[in-house]
Design an enzyme around this catalytic site. Sequence first.
Site: not given
Ligand code: DAK
Length: 260
Positions: A66, A111, A114, A134
């Site tokens: 997400a 997400g 998921e 998360e």
């Molecule tokens: N959201 C927004 N931007 C993202 C992103 C994300 N999930 N993942 C990557 N990006 C963006 C980065 O900010 C970066 O943007 P710029 O800085 O270039 O503008 C670009 O994509 C490239 O990412 P990185 O520079 O970080 O690339 P790396 O190769 O260094 O790292 C990575 C790749 C996938 C390991 C890293 O980007 C990362 O850790 N990303 C986040 C992964 C993550 O934590 N995903 C889970 C998201 S939380 C709920 C509803 C929904 C949810 C929960 C609760 N409720 C309503 C209860 C869902 C939650 C999730 O999915």
Amino acid sequence: MEFANVLLEKEGAVATLTVNRPKALNALNRDTLLDIKAAIEACRDDAEVNVIIITGAGDKAFVAGADITFMQEMNALEGREFGLLGQSVFSLIESIEKPVIAAINGFALGGGCELAMACDFRICSDASKFGQPEVGLGVTPGFGGTQRLPRLVGTGMAKQLLYSGDMIDAAEALRIGLVNAVLPVDELMPYVKKLAARIASRGQVAVRFCKVAVNEGMQTDIDRSMTLEADLFGLCFATQDQKEGMKAFVEKRKAQFVGK
Ligand code: DAK
């Protein structure tokens, strides 16, 4: 049909939906979820589409989760609404009576994992990484992760992944049964498209009934699900496809199914 955050292409009876925000690693904000929903509904309503593939744009990510930037400032009600939207889109993918295959081409996190789990099954590239990170952001998964992951890989492995937020690679995802096959990056889409075309060439009423039987059956007891299987099997005998399929076998030729 054109969408801002999703590409939808048709090749024969196979539609490919590509989540298309590569600069944000295809992260899911509200608009992207709404585009996925509209694209899936278009495939559901298109009689020419038998099978749907979901993949991500670019060479790095399927979907990296997400959109954290979008979620950062949400209040509780907005969070709930966003969670319900994601859940409803993923439930649509799970329940639509056409097979949906996830072709995972990189990060499938939060997400993204998921979304992949809402598909009927998952095939990935050897560069893929999976996880539910998360808890590292101070939240629980919100799009079905706590429910679909244990059903796919068992409660112990699901809890380890959910509590730790650790990422696993493609080989580990294969080992625990999260994906069915791992392909070299260049071979992923040709492999998935060939498989999708093979599924699309079968009797579609039967394919759809298989999806209904498995999905419904996994949510009920074995006696009821066996009855459902018998009912659906019986219903196949009211279709042209059953008559054609069996006639073609006896006549030693390839069946020409019409999906009716
Ligand atoms: N959201 C927004 N931007 C993202 C992103 C994300 N999930 N993942 C990557 N990006 C963006 C980065 O900010 C970066 O943007 P710029 O800085 O270039 O503008 C670009 O994509 C490239 O990412 P990185 O520079 O970080 O690339 P790396 O190769 O260094 O790292 C990575 C790749 C996938 C390991 C890293 O980007 C990362 O850790 N990303 C986040 C992964 C993550 O934590 N995903 C889970 C998201 S939380 C709920 C509803 C929904 C949810 C929960 C609760 N409720 C309503 C209860 C869902 C939650 C999730 O999915």
